[in-house]
Each structure stands twice: as C-alpha cells, then as structure tokens.
Design a protein around this motif. Structure first.
Motif, PDB file in Angstrom:
ATOM      1  N   SER A 177      15.857 -34.415   5.809  1.00 44.95           N
ATOM      2  CA  SER A 177      16.602 -35.242   4.860  1.00 44.95           C
ATOM      3  C   SER A 177      17.191 -36.491   5.495  1.00 44.95           C
TER       4      SER A 177
ATOM      5  N   GLU B 247      15.797 -28.612   7.211  1.00 45.65           N
ATOM      6  CA  GLU B 247      16.158 -29.385   6.017  1.00 45.65           C
ATOM      7  C   GLU B 247      16.990 -30.604   6.393  1.00 45.65           C
ATOM      8  N   ASP B 248      17.938 -30.417   7.329  1.00 41.66           N
ATOM      9  CA  ASP B 248      18.788 -31.531   7.748  1.00 41.66           C
ATOM     10  C   ASP B 248      17.978 -32.608   8.454  1.00 41.66           C
TER      11      ASP B 248
ATOM     12  N   LYS C 171      15.948 -22.746   8.941  1.00 42.07           N
ATOM     13  CA  LYS C 171      15.643 -23.391   7.661  1.00 42.07           C
ATOM     14  C   LYS C 171      16.593 -24.563   7.404  1.00 42.07           C
ATOM     15  N   LYS C 172      17.893 -24.353   7.621  1.00 39.97           N
ATOM     16  CA  LYS C 172      18.870 -25.410   7.392  1.00 39.97           C
ATOM     17  C   LYS C 172      18.672 -26.557   8.377  1.00 39.97           C
TER      18      LYS C 172
END
Length: 247
Positions: free
Chosen positions: A140, A136-137, A132-133
C-alpha cells in the motif's frame, strides 16, 4: 583488569553521549522532519555518522562497510547482532527503511523518526497474520521506494547463536519482485546485545552478491541462510571470535 575497567568507563561515556545525541538531534531536526520526510532522513543519517565517528575515538571501535551498497530499490535481508549494524546499513544506502517490531513505534524519538522515514512496523509472534499485514503495508506504500531492510532471523542474534531464518523474507522477495542484496556482519563481537561494555576493534558490515528474482522458496531460503551465515562466521573469525566454539 585495569585495561578492562578503563574500557568499561569509556564505554559508559560513549553510551551516554550516544543517547544524549539522539535527544539533541531529534529535537533540532523535529520541525523539518514534521513537515518533510527528508528532514527525518537527514536527521537519521546525521545520527548514524555521529555514532560511528564517536565510537572510533571514544571506545576505539572502527567501522567498515564492504561490498557494494545498493542504490536502487532492493530488498536487504541482513544479519542482526546489535544496534550498530542498523546504523551501518542505514548509513551505507541512500534510502533505507526497516521492517521493525511494532513496539518500537512508541520509543521516544526513535519510533517517530522511524515512521517518518517509512519503516514498516509488524507484530512479532503472530506469524501468518504478521506476514500478511507486513505485505499489505509494503504494497500500500507504507514503505516508500528505497532499500527495504529486513532481519531474516527476526531479532538480534548473539555471535555463535543459531536461530532459524523466517519465511517472511521470502514473502517480501516474491511480492516485490526485486533483486535481493544480503548483508553479513560481525558487529556483535564488539557491541553485544546487552550491557555497557564495548570492545575496540573493527566492526564490519558486508553486502553480498545479489540474488535475482525468481527463486523458489526452499532454494531461496537455503541460499540466503548459507551465504549470510558463512560470511558472518568468517567476519567473526577475522575479529578473533570463533562462532563454532560457543555452546
């Protein structure tokens, strides 16, 4: 025995100068890299070329990139056997950025330059949270446009070892909606995960046929693992190593 001892000494000399070169280039390029990511990219490209060149004449290890290295924004899921395949893939593409383990952020020189070129650090072992992280990175903009490289098995895998391919590769493939260009290698036959000794020979990284967007998870993961493992096994056999004889 004497031949092995000589090659071991040559390997020690090669390894030593490789880390000295990392320090020297890291310091020389630091002012440029600090203010402009192009400085970091140039430093890393220079280092990759240096290591490949010195490997060819100090330890007799030639390197060859086969297939068509992608120049457009793509996802590159690769076989990972040693530090050498990192350098070979990075040198072959114009703007490579890696999904890397978070601990490398704190590595002297290497970690800071990796962040400057847009690598994405992830926590290993936290599975769903890490994926998930990571997504997201990437979404973004922590990973800049270019060739995003991920090691689908999550770690270096010694020649002949079999480890499962992780679903994080599919998560990025689906999220990015980009063509996927897998890469296979045999570099671990010559440059093992641990130890000083490096064997002479021909280390190969090969870019395989592209996988277009739109595959379902099961189909994608099966296809990716089959193609990368088959080609890597073939390259290892070409280098005189039988991956099926291990264990």
């Amino acid at each position: 025995m004497m031949r092995y001892a000589i090659q071991w000494v040559r390997s020690l000399i090669f390894n030593t100068q490789m880390y000295v070169a990392m320090l020297v280039l890291g310091v020389l390029f630091f002012p440029w890299a600090l203010f402009d990511s192009r400085g970091a990219l140039t430093a890393c490209k220079t280092y990759a070329r240096w290591v490949r060149w010195t490997a060819s004449w100090i330890i007799g290890l030639k390197t060859e990139v086969r297939g068509t290295p992608p120049t457009e924004p793509v996802l590159i899921p690769s076989k990972h056997q040693s530090f050498l395949d990192i350098l070979m893939i990075f040198a072959a593409v114009p703007a490579g950025r890696f999904i890397m383990k978070r601990e490398l952020m704190w590595a002297p020189i290497l970690g800071q330059y990796a962040l400057r070129i847009g690598c994405v650090p992830v926590n290993r072992g936290k599975r769903g949270a890490a994926i998930k992280k990571m997504m997201e990175d990437v979404a973004s903009g922590a990973a800049k446009p270019g060739q995003l490289i991920i090691y689908s098995q999550g770690t270096r895998v010694a020649p002949g070892d079999r480890k499962p391919y992780k679903v994080g590769t599919f998560a990025l493939y689906k999220q990015l909606g980009q063509t996927c260009v897998p890469a296979a290698t045999n570099v671990g036959v010559f440059w093992p995960r641990h130890g000083v000794y490096r064997k002479p020979g021909l280390a190969v990284v090969e870019f395989l046929d592209p996988i277009e967007p739109g595959m379902k998870q099961a189909e994608f993961m099966e296809h990716l693992e089959r193609e990368v493992e088959a080609k890597s096994d073939a390259l290892m056999r070409e280098a005189g190593f039988d991956p099926d004889a291990v264990g």
